[in-house]
Design an enzyme around this catalytic site. Structure first.
Site, PDB file in Angstrom:
ATOM      1  N   THR A  69     -51.023  20.727 -35.046  1.00 29.56           N
ATOM      2  CA  THR A  69     -51.361  22.070 -35.395  1.00 29.56           C
ATOM      3  C   THR A  69     -50.499  23.210 -34.712  1.00 29.56           C
ATOM      4  O   THR A  69     -49.840  23.986 -34.968  1.00 29.56           O
ATOM      5  CB  THR A  69     -52.771  22.407 -34.883  1.00 29.56           C
ATOM      6  OG1 THR A  69     -53.657  21.371 -35.703  1.00 29.56           O
ATOM      7  CG2 THR A  69     -53.516  23.613 -35.492  1.00 29.56           C
ATOM      8  N   LYS A  77     -58.691  23.423 -16.563  1.00 29.83           N
ATOM      9  CA  LYS A  77     -57.993  24.922 -16.535  1.00 29.83           C
ATOM     10  C   LYS A  77     -58.454  25.372 -15.260  1.00 29.83           C
ATOM     11  O   LYS A  77     -57.560  26.234 -14.806  1.00 29.83           O
ATOM     12  CB  LYS A  77     -58.637  25.579 -17.497  1.00 29.83           C
ATOM     13  CG  LYS A  77     -58.221  25.205 -19.076  1.00 29.83           C
ATOM     14  CD  LYS A  77     -58.930  25.639 -20.197  1.00 29.83           C
ATOM     15  CE  LYS A  77     -58.485  25.319 -21.626  1.00 29.83           C
ATOM     16  NZ  LYS A  77     -59.376  25.547 -22.645  1.00 29.83           N
ATOM     17  N   ALA A 100     -40.293  15.316 -33.060  1.00 29.91           N
ATOM     18  CA  ALA A 100     -40.656  13.810 -32.953  1.00 29.91           C
ATOM     19  C   ALA A 100     -42.259  13.954 -33.000  1.00 29.91           C
ATOM     20  O   ALA A 100     -42.898  14.780 -32.692  1.00 29.91           O
ATOM     21  CB  ALA A 100     -40.360  13.240 -31.470  1.00 29.91           C
TER      22      ALA A 100
HETATM   23  N1  HSE Z   1     -60.979  23.025 -27.248  1.00 29.13           N
HETATM   24  C1  HSE Z   1     -60.583  24.450 -26.402  1.00 29.13           C
HETATM   25  C2  HSE Z   1     -61.521  25.445 -26.587  1.00 29.13           C
HETATM   26  C3  HSE Z   1     -59.229  24.788 -26.459  1.00 29.13           C
HETATM   27  O1  HSE Z   1     -62.454  25.310 -27.524  1.00 29.13           O
HETATM   28  O2  HSE Z   1     -61.251  26.387 -25.920  1.00 29.13           O
HETATM   29  C4  HSE Z   1     -58.137  23.897 -26.044  1.00 29.13           C
HETATM   30  O3  HSE Z   1     -58.196  23.923 -24.511  1.00 29.13           O
END
Ligand code: HSE
Length: 444
Positions: free
Chosen positions: A18, A210, A48
């Site tokens: 995506t 994060k 790739a």
């Molecule tokens: N799946 C994450 C979210 C995004 O829902 O914020 C990618 O880190």
């Protein structure tokens, strides 16, 4: 870089899912704008992916596609590598190979940076190459650039982050539509927000990855992710969201990152938390992300935007490609280092030593002396009750009554011990619901 006419930076893309499709589509769509702004063009040279047949709806030139990521990172016609494979296996191996082949790298891979950041930074440094990872935190929000460049003159006092769109969508729907967790998760899946396996999101792991990245950049030592207290939203009950609302709070899955003076410990924790409704983060709804940072010079700073999805994440990947292209054009690689150790803190504060306010909901028998016994447990552990709510029930009802306590600031270890003792009373009818209440997050 081909400098024969207008310089062209040639991109080798690893992973054509995506986000990869977004990168190809927007590099083509914004080609002129980017070239006008930078003075050089950024163009795809190789891609790739295991699936080289599928039509993604974007233009792919003959000769771009291969199934072999290593072929791309070794290709002399590739100037910069974009890693969008994900995970911590082959992604790491191909990034290291790209550095060995003298190529800078852009990645959106938060798990990889979180777990293997220091090794990758060392490899980039040894190769004299750039390594950028803006898209790893907060999708399209340039929060890495904020922390590393925009706020470089600040001692960071705190960062409070809503960093997972799926969880924020679920919590928003639980609060606004009264859905329970399973209903809200089903809705998030149906709208395409939640992954097929949503556990990384709802168990807080994605937010923790994060938080580790932000905390490490803010405090100048690489945070060990295994030491970060991480609690997701899976066990949140609709009744607690409703009670929080009634008491004037929103419940958010929060990354709490903060420190006092250098030399002391840093708090990095991820868990659902009650935020006063008038806090700026309480108004962040749906799939949006935000990071609310306080620096000692700038004061408060808010970064808000779309934290996930093809277009938002592509925006950050292109921003990194632009930085690297300019560094190549002006021959100043590593102008902004990926990570630089820069301060001395004494490590992470253990969760048991964290102090905050707490919400505790109990179901208890409606009998004389019950409240007094619970209050005594709190008192003995030096937990001060700020307020208490008991809704009147039919006297002697088998379901018991609900008690809600809000405490003043207390130590987590004391709260855990109090909850253990209260739950073991014969008059307590089930497990307590406990939420941390973050009231110290308004910034300086
Ligand atoms: N799946 C994450 C979210 C995004 O829902 O914020 C990618 O880190």
């Amino acid at each position: 870089m081909d400098g024969s006419k207008k310089p062209v930076v040639r991109v080798g893309l690893l992973g054509f899912g995506t986000i990869g499709t977004g990168v190809v589509g927007h590099l083509i769509g914004q080609r002129q704008l980017i070239a006008d702004r930078l003075g050089c063009s950024i163009e795809i040279a190789r891609i790739a992916d295991l699936d080289i047949e599928r039509d993604r709806g974007v233009k792919v030139e003959p000769g771009w596609m291969t199934r072999d990521a290593f072929e791309v990172v070794r290709d002399p016609n590739v100037d910069v590598v974009v890693e969008l494979i994900g995970g911590t296996g082959i992604a790491k191996a191909v990034i290291l190979e790209a550095f060995r082949n003298g190529k800078p790298v852009v990645t959106a891979n938060k798990a990889l940076i979180c777990e293997h950041g220091p090794e990758l930074f060392e490899a980039a440094r040894a190769a004299g190459q750039d390594f950028y990872f803006e898209a790893s935190v907060g999708g399209g929000i340039p929060i890495i650039k904020d922390l590393r460049e925009g706020l470089v003159g600040n001692q960071i006092q705190s960062v409070y982050g809503i960093l997972n769109g799926t969880c924020n969508y679920i919590l928003t729907r639980m609060a606004e539509a009264g859905l329970d967790f399973d209903q809200a998760l089903a809705e998030a899946s149906q709208k395409g927000y939640a992954e097929a396996d949503p556990s990384l999101d709802i168990d807080g792991i994605d937010t923790m990855h994060k938080a580790v990245i932000l905390a490490s950049l803010a405090y100048g030592f690489w945070v060990d992710y295994q030491e970060v207290y991480t609690e997701g939203i899976r066990s949140l009950q609709a009744i607690d969201i409703a009670c929080a609302q009634e008491l004037g709070y929103e419940v958010k899955l929060l990354a709490v990152i903060r420190a006092g003076s250098t030399g002391g410990p840093v708090e990095v924790r991820v868990h659902p938390a009650m935020l006063p409704k008038d806090h700026i983060l309480a108004s962040v709804r749906g799939v949006y992300n935000a990071a609310f940072t306080t620096g000692d010079v700038v004061g408060q700073h808010l970064a808000f935007g779309r934290g996930a999805g093809m277009d938002a994440t592509t925006s950050s990947v292109i921003a990194d490609l632009a930085d690297i292209s300019l560094n190549m054009l002006h021959q100043c690689p590593r102008r902004v280092a990926d990570f630089r150790k820069h301060a001395n803190y004494s490590g992470l504060l253990p969760i048991e030593d964290v102090e905050t306010r707490y919400y505790i909901r109990l179901s208890v028998a409606d009998q004389p002396g019950v409240l007094a016994r619970i209050a005594a447990i709190f008192g003995d552990l030096r937990i001060s009750i700020a307020s208490m709510i008991q809704h009147e029930s039919e006297h002697g009802s088998a379901e018991g009554v609900t008690l809600i306590f809000l405490t003043h600031r207390a130590r987590e270890a004391s709260i855990r011990e109090a909850v253990r003792q209260v739950e073991s009373l014969p008059t307590t009818l089930g497990p307590a619901s406990v939420l941390r209440v973050e009231e110290d997050c308004q910034g300086g």
